[in-house]
Design an enzyme around this catalytic site. Structure first.
Site, short mmCIF file in Angstrom:
data_model
loop_
_atom_site.label_atom_id
_atom_site.label_comp_id
_atom_site.label_asym_id
_atom_site.label_seq_id
_atom_site.Cartn_x
_atom_site.Cartn_y
_atom_site.Cartn_z
N HIS A 160 -37.77 66.52 -63.08
CA HIS A 160 -36.75 65.81 -63.85
C HIS A 160 -36.17 64.63 -63.07
O HIS A 160 -35.03 64.24 -63.29
CB HIS A 160 -35.59 66.73 -64.29
CG HIS A 160 -36.04 68.04 -64.84
ND1 HIS A 160 -36.25 68.25 -66.19
CD2 HIS A 160 -36.37 69.22 -64.24
CE1 HIS A 160 -36.67 69.49 -66.39
NE2 HIS A 160 -36.75 70.10 -65.22
N SER A 281 -38.45 35.74 -56.94
CA SER A 281 -37.78 35.29 -58.16
C SER A 281 -37.52 33.79 -58.04
O SER A 281 -37.32 33.27 -56.94
CB SER A 281 -36.46 36.06 -58.31
OG SER A 281 -35.51 35.28 -59.01
N ASN A 289 -40.33 41.49 -55.73
CA ASN A 289 -40.62 42.30 -56.93
C ASN A 289 -42.01 42.94 -56.93
O ASN A 289 -42.97 42.31 -56.51
CB ASN A 289 -40.48 41.43 -58.18
CG ASN A 289 -39.06 40.92 -58.38
OD1 ASN A 289 -38.10 41.58 -57.99
ND2 ASN A 289 -38.94 39.74 -58.96
N GLU A 294 -45.80 46.55 -62.27
CA GLU A 294 -45.27 46.36 -63.62
C GLU A 294 -46.35 45.88 -64.58
O GLU A 294 -46.42 46.30 -65.73
CB GLU A 294 -44.10 45.38 -63.59
CG GLU A 294 -42.89 45.95 -62.85
CD GLU A 294 -41.89 44.88 -62.47
OE1 GLU A 294 -41.41 44.16 -63.36
OE2 GLU A 294 -41.61 44.74 -61.27
N GLN A 326 -69.20 45.56 -85.37
CA GLN A 326 -69.26 44.42 -84.44
C GLN A 326 -67.98 44.32 -83.62
O GLN A 326 -67.99 43.79 -82.51
CB GLN A 326 -69.50 43.13 -85.24
CG GLN A 326 -69.51 41.88 -84.41
CD GLN A 326 -70.10 40.69 -85.14
OE1 GLN A 326 -71.30 40.60 -85.33
NE2 GLN A 326 -69.25 39.80 -85.60
N1 ARG Z 1 -73.60 41.13 -83.92
C1 ARG Z 1 -73.87 42.36 -84.56
C2 ARG Z 1 -72.98 43.45 -83.97
O1 ARG Z 1 -72.42 43.20 -82.95
C3 ARG Z 1 -75.30 42.73 -84.37
C4 ARG Z 1 -75.84 43.64 -85.44
C5 ARG Z 1 -75.93 42.90 -86.70
N2 ARG Z 1 -76.61 43.63 -87.72
C6 ARG Z 1 -76.60 43.27 -88.96
N3 ARG Z 1 -77.24 44.00 -89.79
N4 ARG Z 1 -75.92 42.25 -89.40
O2 ARG Z 1 -72.82 44.51 -84.49
#
Ligand code: ARG
Length: 461
Positions: A160, A281, A289, A294, A326
Site C-alpha cells: 500500500h 526544466s 527530471n 515518464e 491490412q
Molecule cells: N496489403 C494487403 C494487406 O496488408 C495485402 C493483401 C491484399 N489482399 C487482397 N486480397 N487485397 O493485407
C-alpha cells in the site's frame, strides 16, 4: 493500370489508391517478402511448375533488388499499393530489361497476396520478437549485476506504499528480473505458435498446382505448414499474442518507471539518475527530471491501444481474408518499435543510476518495519502469534507517543509490555537480522538472493 486492373473499365481514383495503399507501413517487410518469393519459386521449379531458368533469373533479380534497396539505389515508390505489388512490378520490369519478361510474370503462380502477406507478417513478427528478447536479456543482465552489488543494501519493502518489512535493493530488483524472464518466455511462446507456414493457402482454398508446401516450409525454416487454408490466410492470433506479450512488457516497464520516479524524488532520494539520462526544466534551474521513465509510463498507453486495435479489428471478420486485416501491421509494428525504443533507453539509464544506500537504510529505520519480527520473537518464546501481535501493536503505539522506535525502547519498557522480552530482543529486531532470517526460497536474505541471481545467470545466459 494496377496489376489487378484487367477486369476494370476505369483507372482507380487517386483518392482510393491513397486510402487503399499500405506501402508506408509494409515496406519494412521487403526482406521477408523477397525471402518468401525466393523459397516459393525454388519450390515451383522443383515441382516442374515453372522452368528452371526462370527460377534462376527470378532469384538473381530479386537479390539485386534487395541489394539495391539496402544501398538506397532503389527507392520504394510511395504510390505503390503495397510491398508485394511493388516488388512484383520491379521484378517484372527488371526481367523484361533482361529480355525475359515472362519470368517475372511467373512469380505469382500458385500464390495470392493473402497467403503472401500472412507469411511476411509472421516472418517479420518472429524476427522482431527475437530482437526484443535480445534486449530483454541485456536488461536482465544489467539488473542482475546491479542486484549483485546490493544484496546487503537494506531498504523498506512496501505494501500500500506504506513501509512494511525490511528487504534489500537486490531483492526488489530481482522481482523485476522475474517479470522480464516471464516476458521473454511469453515472446518465445508466441514465436513457437507463429512458426507455421501459411504460404500455399492461396487466396483461401490452396491451389490446383502440385505445390510442395512442406518443402517451402523447410526452405524458410518453418516448423510445419498450416493445416487449413482458410485459417492460414485469416489467422492473426500470432499478431494478437505478440501485441499482448508486448503490452505485458509495457505494464512491467511502467511499474518500474513509476518506482524510479518515486525513488528519484526529493521525498525518497533512494536513487539518482545519471545526468546523461535525466532532463532539466526551461524555467526552474534546480530541476532534474526523470523524463525517460515518464515517457515509458506514457508510451504504455499506445502499446495497450495497439492490442485493443487488433482485437477489435479481428473480432467481426467472416472467413477468410478481409481488407480490414491490412490494419494489423501498423498496430503490431508500432508495438515492437515502442518496446524496443523503451528498452534501448531503459537499459543504460539503469546501468548508470546511482544508489543512495544511506537514504534507503534511513527510510528502513523508520516506520516500525521490524514489528513483525518483534512479534515473531515473542512467538519463539512461546506466545501464540495473535497475542504477540497484540503486545507489539501496543508497544508500537506507546513508542510512537514517546517519539521512539522499537530499537530505542529501554529494557524496562519492553518488560512492561511482556515479561518474555530479554536483552536479545535488540539483536532480533535489527534490520540486518530481519533480512538475514528470511532465508526461505524467494526471500530477501543475501544468500538466497545471491542464489537467485546465480540461477538466473545459469539458466538464462
Ligand atoms: N496489403 C494487403 C494487406 O496488408 C495485402 C493483401 C491484399 N489482399 C487482397 N486480397 N487485397 O493485407
Amino acid at each position: 493500370m494496377a496489376l489487378w486492373g484487367a477486369r476494370f473499365e476505369k483507372e482507380a481514383d487517386e483518392r482510393l489508391n491513397d486510402f487503399n495503399s499500405s506501402i508506408r507501413v509494409d515496406q519494412v517487410m521487403y526482406h521477408q517478402d523477397i525471402r518468401g518469393s525466393i523459397a516459393h519459386v525454388t519450390m515451383l521449379s522443383r515441382q516442374g511448375i515453372i522452368p528452371e531458368k526462370d527460377k534462376e533469373l527470378i532469384i538473381e533479380t530479386l537479390e539485386e533488388i534487395e541489394a539495391d534497396l539496402e544501398t538506397g539505389k532503389l527507392a520504394i515508390a510511395p504510390a505503390a499499393e503495397d510491398i508485394h505489388m511493388f516488388l512484383e512490378a520491379e521484378l517484372t520490369k527488371r526481367c523484361a530489361k533482361k529480355g525475359a519478361e515472362g519470368a517475372g510474370k511467373r512469380i505469382h503462380t500458385a500464390r495470392s497476396r493473402n497467403d503472401q502477406v500472412a507469411l511476411d507478417v509472421r516472418m517479420y513478427g518472429m524476427e522482431q520478437c527475437r530482437e526484443v528478447i535480445k534486449l530483454l536479456r541485456e536488461l536482465i543482465e544489467v539488473l542482475c549485476k546491479k542486484a549483485s552489488e546490493h544484496t546487503e543494501t537494506i531498504m523498506p519493502g512496501y505494501t500500500h506504499l506504506q513501509r512494511a518489512q525490511p528487504i534489500t535493493f537486490a531483492h526488489h530488483l530481482m522481482a523485476y528480473v522475474e517479470m522480464f524472464c516471464r516476458d521473454t518466455e511469453r515472446l518465445w511462446d508466441a514465436v513457437r505458435r507463429c512458426n507455421v507456414l501459411p504460404l500455399g493457402s492461396g487466396a483461401l482454398a490452396t491451389s490446383t498446382y502440385p505445390i510442395d508446401r512442406e518443402y517451402t516450409a523447410e526452405l524458410l525454416g518453418f516448423d510445419r505448414v498450416c493445416e487449413n487454408s482458410l485459417d492460414g490466410v485469416s489467422d492473426r492470433d500470432f499478431a494478437m499474442e505478440m501485441a499482448a506479450a508486448l503490452s505485458i512488457i509495457m505494464v512491467h516497464f511502467s511499474r518500474f518507471s513509476e518506482e524510479i520516479i518515486l525513488w528519484s524524488s526529493w521525498e525518497f532520494k533512494f536513487i539518482e539518475l545519471d545526468d546523461a539520462f535525466a532532463t532539466g526544466s526551461s524555467i526552474m534551474p534546480q530541476k532534474k527530471n526523470p523524463d525517460v521513465c515518464e515517457l515509458i509510463r506514457g508510451k504504455s498507453g499506445r502499446v495497450f491501444g495497439n492490442l485493443q486495435a487488433l482485437l477489435t479489428m479481428m473480432k467481426g471478420l467472416p472467413l477468410a481474408y478481409n481488407k480490414d486485416m491490412q490494419e494489423d501491421k501498423e498496430a503490431l509494428f508500432d508495438s515492437f518499435t515502442t518496446v524496443k525504443l523503451c528498452l534501448t533507453t531503459l537499459i543504460p539509464m539503469l546501468e548508470t543510476c546511482r544508489v543512495n544506500k544511506e537514504n534507503m537504510r534511513q527510510a528502513a529505520a523508520k516506520g516500525f518495519i521490524n514489528a513483525t519480527d518483534c512479534a515473531d520473537y515473542l512467538v519463539r518464546k512461546g506466545l501464540p502469534f495473535r497475542e504477540a501481535y497484540g503486545v507489539v501493536g501496543r508497544l508500537v503505539h506507546s513508542a510512537m507517543e514517546k517519539e521512539k522506535v522499537l530499537e530505542t525502547l529501554t529494557m524496562e519498557e519492553y518488560k512492561e509490555a511482556s515479561e518474555l522480552f530479554e536483552e536479545d530482543i535488540y539483536e532480533a529486531i535489527s534490520l540486518e537480522t530481519c533480512v538475514k532470517n528470511r532465508r526461505i526460497t524467494g526471500g530477501p536474505a543475501p544468500e538466497i538472493v545471491k542464489r537467485h541471481i546465480e540461477n538466473i545467470r545459469k539458466t538464462f545466459f
